[in-house]
Design a protein around this motif. Structure first.
Motif, PDB file in Angstrom:
ATOM      1  N   MET A  63       6.900  -1.017 -11.324  1.00  0.00           N
ATOM      2  CA  MET A  63       5.543  -1.540 -11.104  1.00  0.00           C
ATOM      3  C   MET A  63       4.862  -0.733 -10.007  1.00  0.00           C
ATOM      4  N   SER A  64       3.690  -0.260 -10.298  1.00  0.00           N
ATOM      5  CA  SER A  64       2.892   0.459  -9.306  1.00  0.00           C
ATOM      6  C   SER A  64       1.636  -0.347  -9.012  1.00  0.00           C
ATOM      7  N   PHE A  65       1.307  -0.477  -7.741  1.00  0.00           N
ATOM      8  CA  PHE A  65       0.069  -1.164  -7.386  1.00  0.00           C
ATOM      9  C   PHE A  65      -0.559  -0.509  -6.170  1.00  0.00           C
ATOM     10  N   THR A  66      -1.870  -0.568  -6.119  1.00  0.00           N
ATOM     11  CA  THR A  66      -2.624  -0.025  -4.993  1.00  0.00           C
ATOM     12  C   THR A  66      -3.193  -1.171  -4.177  1.00  0.00           C
ATOM     13  N   GLY A 114     -11.211  -0.214  -7.415  1.00  0.00           N
ATOM     14  CA  GLY A 114     -10.325  -1.090  -8.163  1.00  0.00           C
ATOM     15  C   GLY A 114      -8.926  -1.279  -7.623  1.00  0.00           C
ATOM     16  N   PRO A 115      -8.743  -1.466  -6.312  1.00  0.00           N
ATOM     17  CA  PRO A 115      -7.385  -1.732  -5.843  1.00  0.00           C
ATOM     18  C   PRO A 115      -6.839  -3.000  -6.491  1.00  0.00           C
ATOM     19  N   ASP A 116      -5.542  -3.023  -6.733  1.00  0.00           N
ATOM     20  CA  ASP A 116      -4.945  -4.208  -7.344  1.00  0.00           C
ATOM     21  C   ASP A 116      -4.959  -5.392  -6.385  1.00  0.00           C
ATOM     22  N   ARG A 157       2.882 -13.676  -1.756  1.00  0.00           N
ATOM     23  CA  ARG A 157       4.009 -13.023  -2.424  1.00  0.00           C
ATOM     24  C   ARG A 157       3.637 -12.712  -3.867  1.00  0.00           C
ATOM     25  N   LEU A 158       3.805 -11.438  -4.232  1.00  0.00           N
ATOM     26  CA  LEU A 158       3.560 -11.000  -5.599  1.00  0.00           C
ATOM     27  C   LEU A 158       4.748 -11.353  -6.485  1.00  0.00           C
ATOM     28  N   THR A 199      -0.707   3.227  -2.079  1.00  0.00           N
ATOM     29  CA  THR A 199      -0.135   2.871  -3.374  1.00  0.00           C
ATOM     30  C   THR A 199       1.384   2.754  -3.245  1.00  0.00           C
ATOM     31  N   PHE A 200       1.956   1.760  -3.907  1.00  0.00           N
ATOM     32  CA  PHE A 200       3.402   1.538  -3.883  1.00  0.00           C
ATOM     33  C   PHE A 200       3.942   1.581  -5.311  1.00  0.00           C
ATOM     34  N   ASP A 201       4.967   2.400  -5.536  1.00  0.00           N
ATOM     35  CA  ASP A 201       5.666   2.467  -6.830  1.00  0.00           C
ATOM     36  C   ASP A 201       6.989   1.723  -6.672  1.00  0.00           C
TER      37      ASP A 201
END
Length: 262
Positions: A1-4, A28-30, A96-97, A259-261
């Motif tokens: 999962m990648s999110f910005t 558009g950051p997540d 928490r995601l 960004t985190f992968d």
């Protein structure tokens, strides 16, 4: 999962709803973490944000002051909030995601004008807030966590426009930097922004007092993205969206991205 993720002191989310929407639409950051929302939670303009895909929000609010919110395209559940130094201020919210990552969103007290707690109560409150942050993370070692926000301290010499001139200015004094360093050490936090951009002048805040903030460029890096060591290596693409400081009716802060992968 990648999110910005982006963090931004918006200096009134209701007054600056148009530029929040602009950021959402163009970048558009997540996940968007806001500070100094200056709004009760029920007055945050979520209808406009939902239309842009931000269906999830956790927040703490106050009328006219402080306030923190996490707006997310991704499902997020509240994971607590702390009132460090017992100020009664809305300065922290954690979420928490679904992938298990905890995001702490902070608005650390600015500290007033004089860096002396004997004559300036606000400076004492800032130091106490940071001390209690340190103690909290020492007692609750964070894992798989990100800490963002307006921490109101520019710790490095190249985080300010003139290190020597600002040594006695609130936000860059040695005692503040020491307190912030202790918070970092207590949680083993990694400064993701400087991990990605290790060298050079870097700012996220420019005073409204400057007639031409861009040309004068007397900035400070007050806004931060940190991560715990177990996920800091997955971070990349850090940047400050400097252009946002020049948008119509801007905040005096610019958004900071990572960004985190995972």
């Amino acid at each position: 999962m990648s999110f910005t993720l982006a963090t931004w002191n918006i200096n009134s989310v209701r007054l600056r709803e148009p530029i929040v929407c602009k950021l959402m639409a163009e970048e558009g950051p997540d996940v968007l973490c806001l500070q100094e929302c200056k709004s009760p939670v029920d007055k945050i303009p979520m209808e406009a944000f939902r239309e842009l895909g931000y269906h999830h929000m956790i927040a703490r609010g106050q009328k006219g002051y402080n306030g923190v919110a996490i707006l997310s395209k991704l499902p997020i559940e509240e994971a607590g909030s702390e009132d460090f130094a017992n100020l009664g201020h809305a300065r922290h919210i954690a979420g928490r995601l679904e992938n298990g990552v905890t995001i702490h969103n902070f608005y650390v007290p600015a500290g007033g004008d004089k860096p002396d707690r004997e004559i300036n109560e606000k400076f004492g409150q800032k130091l106490d807030y940071l001390t209690e942050m340190r103690d909290f993370f020492a007692a609750n070692k964070p894992e798989k966590s990100i800490l963002v926000g307006d921490l109101n301290i520019a710790p490095r010499e190249d985080d300010v426009w003139d290190h020597k001139k600002l040594l006695k200015i609130v936000s860059h004094t040695p005692i503040e930097v020491d307190h912030l360093t202790q918070v970092m050490q207590a949680g083993d936090w990694v400064d993701v922004t400087r991990q990605d951009i290790p060298e050079g002048l870097l700012y996220s805040w420019w005073s409204y007092r400057a007639r031409d903030w861009d040309a004068a460029d007397k900035g400070r890096r007050l806004d931060h993205v940190w991560a715990t060591p177990d996920i800091s290596g997955a971070a990349h693409s850090s940047r400050v969206l400097r252009d946002a400081r020049g948008w119509e009716k801007p905040s005096d802060h610019a958004p900071v991205f990572a960004t985190f992968d995972l």
